[in-house]
Design an enzyme around this catalytic site. Structure first.
Site, mmCIF file in Angstrom:
data_model
loop_
_atom_site.group_PDB
_atom_site.id
_atom_site.type_symbol
_atom_site.label_atom_id
_atom_site.label_comp_id
_atom_site.label_asym_id
_atom_site.label_seq_id
_atom_site.Cartn_x
_atom_site.Cartn_y
_atom_site.Cartn_z
ATOM 1 N N CYS A 48 0.848 -1.185 0.000
ATOM 2 C CA CYS A 48 0.000 0.000 0.000
ATOM 3 C C CYS A 48 0.887 1.240 0.000
ATOM 4 O O CYS A 48 1.790 1.363 0.833
ATOM 5 C CB CYS A 48 -0.903 -0.009 1.236
ATOM 6 S SG CYS A 48 -1.940 1.457 1.393
ATOM 7 N N CYS A 51 0.335 3.111 3.573
ATOM 8 C CA CYS A 51 0.813 2.624 4.878
ATOM 9 C C CYS A 51 1.883 1.542 4.798
ATOM 10 O O CYS A 51 2.436 1.145 5.814
ATOM 11 C CB CYS A 51 -0.362 2.121 5.701
ATOM 12 S SG CYS A 51 -1.098 0.582 5.089
ATOM 13 N N CYS A 97 -7.399 -1.194 1.382
ATOM 14 C CA CYS A 97 -6.343 -1.715 2.249
ATOM 15 C C CYS A 97 -6.953 -1.971 3.624
ATOM 16 O O CYS A 97 -7.581 -1.073 4.205
ATOM 17 C CB CYS A 97 -5.205 -0.694 2.341
ATOM 18 S SG CYS A 97 -3.916 -1.134 3.534
ATOM 19 N N CYS A 100 -5.154 0.529 6.424
ATOM 20 C CA CYS A 100 -5.387 1.975 6.508
ATOM 21 C C CYS A 100 -6.713 2.417 5.892
ATOM 22 O O CYS A 100 -7.064 3.590 5.964
ATOM 23 C CB CYS A 100 -4.235 2.747 5.884
ATOM 24 S SG CYS A 100 -4.129 2.679 4.069
ATOM 25 N N CYS A 120 -8.584 -5.141 -9.876
ATOM 26 C CA CYS A 120 -8.183 -4.062 -10.775
ATOM 27 C C CYS A 120 -7.773 -2.881 -9.889
ATOM 28 O O CYS A 120 -8.629 -2.222 -9.293
ATOM 29 C CB CYS A 120 -9.371 -3.723 -11.676
ATOM 30 S SG CYS A 120 -8.996 -2.589 -12.988
#
Length: 132
Positions: A48, A51, A97, A100, A120
């Protein structure tokens, strides 16, 4: 799963580029075929961009023709969360995510085996940690 990351809007703006902020925090999207990773073929772990949590691995990435990085499964079942997205007159499944809450993209049921799924994902929501 990584521990939860909770920041204020100002802290996210300091941490992220404007494009990353628009996608991760405002649920934006990048135009097809414009992101850094749509045509990436290197080995590594996709994390991510907000984070640093591990999200996807390169061995699950495939060419979907959509113009966005596509994966058939996340690194682990608890690395992402999903919810129904009915914006823009469509019903889709949003992917975020788990650590976060950042918007990553959407998942569709037109992917390859073994899962039949196509995650996607916006390139700006990802950082590729290349394998050594």
């Amino acid at each position: 799963m990584e521990s939860k990351v909770e920041l204020t809007a100002a802290e996210w703006r300091e941490r992220l580029t404007p494009a990353q902020y628009e996608i991760l925090r405002n649920k934006g999207t990048e135009r097809a075929f414009t992101g850094t990773y749509w045509d990436e073929h290197g080995d590594g772990t996709y994390r991510c961009a907000g984070c640093g949590a591990e999200l996807f691995r390169s061995d699950t990435k495939f060419e979907s023709g959509s113009g966005w990085p596509s994966f058939y499964e996340p690194s682990s079942l608890d690395s992402v969360v999903t919810e129904t997205d009915s914006s823009y007159g469509m019903v889709r499944t949003e992917v975020m995510c788990a650590a976060c809450g950042g918007h990553l993209g959407h998942v569709f049921d037109d992917g390859p085996t073994p899962t039949g799924l196509r995650y996607c994902i916006n390139s700006a929501a990802l950082d590729l940690e290349r394998s050594s």
